[in-house]
Design an enzyme around this catalytic site. Sequence first.
Site, PDB file in Angstrom:
ATOM      1  N   PHE A 283      44.981  99.015 -59.248  1.00  0.00           N
ATOM      2  CA  PHE A 283      44.871  98.070 -58.138  1.00  0.00           C
ATOM      3  C   PHE A 283      46.118  97.203 -58.076  1.00  0.00           C
ATOM      4  CE2 PHE A 283      43.871  93.793 -56.590  1.00  0.00           C
ATOM      5  CZ  PHE A 283      43.263  94.057 -55.378  1.00  0.00           C
ATOM      6  N   ASP A 537      24.154 101.648 -55.264  1.00  0.00           N
ATOM      7  CA  ASP A 537      24.550 100.244 -55.349  1.00  0.00           C
ATOM      8  C   ASP A 537      24.167  99.517 -54.068  1.00  0.00           C
ATOM      9  OD1 ASP A 537      26.897 100.407 -53.429  1.00  0.00           O
ATOM     10  OD2 ASP A 537      27.548 101.877 -54.928  1.00  0.00           O
ATOM     11  N   ASP A 551      20.016 113.806 -59.976  1.00  0.00           N
ATOM     12  CA  ASP A 551      19.876 115.258 -59.873  1.00  0.00           C
ATOM     13  C   ASP A 551      18.877 115.782 -60.895  1.00  0.00           C
ATOM     14  OD1 ASP A 551      21.394 115.836 -57.701  1.00  0.00           O
ATOM     15  OD2 ASP A 551      23.197 116.406 -58.805  1.00  0.00           O
ATOM     16  N   GLU A 617      -3.100 125.012 -56.296  1.00  0.00           N
ATOM     17  CA  GLU A 617      -1.958 124.083 -56.318  1.00  0.00           C
ATOM     18  C   GLU A 617      -1.626 123.599 -54.900  1.00  0.00           C
ATOM     19  OE1 GLU A 617       0.624 125.555 -60.189  1.00  0.00           O
ATOM     20  OE2 GLU A 617       0.717 126.747 -58.347  1.00  0.00           O
TER      21      GLU A 617
HETATM   22  C1  GLA Z   1      24.451 117.245 -55.320  1.00  0.00           C
HETATM   23  C2  GLA Z   1      23.130 116.628 -54.923  1.00  0.00           C
HETATM   24  C3  GLA Z   1      22.056 117.667 -54.907  1.00  0.00           C
HETATM   25  C4  GLA Z   1      22.438 118.770 -53.946  1.00  0.00           C
HETATM   26  C5  GLA Z   1      23.784 119.341 -54.330  1.00  0.00           C
HETATM   27  C6  GLA Z   1      24.287 120.310 -53.288  1.00  0.00           C
HETATM   28  O1  GLA Z   1      24.448 117.618 -56.655  1.00  0.00           O
HETATM   29  O2  GLA Z   1      22.793 115.565 -55.770  1.00  0.00           O
HETATM   30  O3  GLA Z   1      20.818 117.116 -54.558  1.00  0.00           O
HETATM   31  O4  GLA Z   1      22.464 118.251 -52.645  1.00  0.00           O
HETATM   32  O5  GLA Z   1      24.765 118.325 -54.477  1.00  0.00           O
HETATM   33  O6  GLA Z   1      25.498 120.855 -53.607  1.00  0.00           O
END
Ligand code: GLA
Length: 746
Positions: A283, A537, A551, A617
């Site tokens: 920066f 954030d 993820d 299910e």
């Molecule tokens: C990221 C996102 C996932 C999915 C992949 C697609 O990892 O967090 O949920 O959308 O990209 O490439």
Amino acid sequence: MSIFYDDQTKTFTLQTAQTTYQLQVDPWARLLHLYYGRRIGDDCMDGLYPAMDRGGFSPDYYETALQRGAASPDIRPQEYTGFNNGDFRVGCLEVTAPDGAAGADFRYTAHRIYRGKYTLEGLPSAYDADQEAETLILTLEDPVIGLRLELLYSIFSRQDMITRAARLTNCGVGDLVLDKAASICLDIPFGKWELLHFHGRHAMERQPERRPLMNGIQTVSSKRGASSHHHNPFLILCAPQTNEDAGDCFGAMLVYSGSYRMDVELDSLGLTRLTAGIHDELFRWKLHPGESFTAPEVLLTFTHRGLTALSQRYHHFLRYHMCRSKFTLARRPVLINNWEATFFNFTTEKILSIAEQAAALGVEMLVLDDGWFGKRDDDLSGLGDWQVNERKLPGGLNPLIEKIHRMGLRFGIWIEPEMVCEDSDLYRAHPDWALTLPGRKPAVGRCQLILDLSRDDVVDYLTEVFSKLLREHEIAYIKWDMNRNMSDVYSHTMPADRQGEVSHRYMLGVYKLLERLTTAFPDVLFEGCAGGGGRFDAAMLAYFPQIWCSDDTDAAERLTIQHGTSFGYPISAMGSHVSVSPNQQTGRSAPLGTRAVVAMAGTFGYELDLNTLTEDEKNEVREQIRFFKTHYELIQNGSYYRLAAPDEDAVIWQFVSQDDTEALVSLVLPQPHANPIPAHFALKGLEADARYRIEDFRIYGCRGQTPRAAWLFEREYSGAALMYAGLTLPQLFGDAPSAQLYLKKL
Ligand code: GLA
């Protein structure tokens, strides 16, 4: 007014419902911090800092040289530090004048108090929806180099929230160079404090860690060009005895999504200093005469009522004063996302079959994830080419969207606007649009480079590409992803002496693009994402009412991720889905019911091929969706309580409706034991004198054994009994069994 200026003592007192913040202009026109904490009224607290001579190693200002110890900048609490002026603690500023002199020493010159909230040029910041905010702007000057410092404060009295920011303006005649420009300094002169912060990594974000402060500096930061999976720009300083229900704690949340730095220093005299702002590495900002630099906002709060009260304040404040989407408080659709069902490998037929099954079970929107555009059958190529891949989707998106609509579903789509693959037409046409260092091969993350959003032409191009996508298709939802961190920061159009501005100008470009698209398409629900929760954030929440939390969709891991996230961020912001079992990230199995209980501590949706489920299910899924829709208001808009943390045997949390008439307790036992210590819990937030009936009690994943728990069904208790005596759960069996209890006030 809740901001008072006392001309006699030159003291500013900012009052919120439960807190007081006080500062003072001293006889030499320097600004001192006096107090922040529990509400104390208007008494001037400068007596807290009697003069003490500390000798030559904490020097005095020149004017006070003979009144030794009266005004040493190294000892007294500051509102914002000078530079190279005898305060040896962590500082806010590094500035250099044209003659190479690196220093700053500010004097108060003026102030302004008005109703309403300040705004920040180019940066997201809190807004004042109910005309309750009041603002104080203090102006200080360093006359030698002509640098003006404005300290901005807005107070939200009922919310007990104080927002702060800083603006630096070159009022001199030569260029000034900023190598550091923090947003705030908060000095807490007394008391022992522990730092609670939220660290992690990709697929394991926001893990709470609480430690007593060491003497010296401890830093929470990101140099990744994103607020990051690794350290969230939010921290809590709490007294050692503070727990969920009681005790002093300060919260500081930075409203910024790029590289940042929050330093906490315990100095040699027991003062705790917090500084927060943009990271100073990479920066360097040049201020021509007349130009200003604005440092991002920080949301500050204090409570003596413990961590739950602090979290609930942030939840409420972010929802009502930061998130601007009209979907924030509205009922959002239960969605199905095809990512974990197909990854890149899908056809129109496959998507339609997932959608059809989802619609039959009560899902309301299909989201088509990565892989629908350009040459994109894996993550090696295609980002940047936002034309439909007609091999996968013959005829384009519209025929697919039409069919989805006919099933009664809305349609959403994934994009990753800030990125480009080297193997793309966009990169081949504009290699200089990517951030790369001249003469070097760039570091490559997921085979992609970062587009230079510090450039207006790039931002304009992206505005047009995505406006066209949204104009030409009936798209109800966008998942805005960002899948690598920033390296090789260099813009091919910026002059050499301004390259240090690129990473912050990049963020300003991202905000500009988001501002344009969310304003032009207010009916589109935008969800943020950065490889899961890599940019979770407060600034992103200004555009995205929800952000994909991680993820990692494994229910057991999500328990800890969502628990950590809940310290600062509301349930309605946490993207959370039911995925397949065994889980694709961990290989671990969890019952379908437990996966849904965990996803219901978030925005709730599905991310698997529902066609692969058995009829039983499917019925379970239908019932989960019905249950979630029934209790939507309670879950998304209720108050959230952490009853037992993931490091205990049972993880337990509770929602209470805004009018206190309903409550939902959710509980997961990640690892049941033989001969267990019973899961006992006390409810919170109920009315002690009211009576509540347990209207619904459900157990999931208990391996066919129905526990004998008749005393939990259809029973009535007083709020006092539920809160002070609590309830005990029967023994649960199986892999990560779970339970839900719904109570209604009579
Ligand atoms: C990221 C996102 C996932 C999915 C992949 C697609 O990892 O967090 O949920 O959308 O990209 O490439």
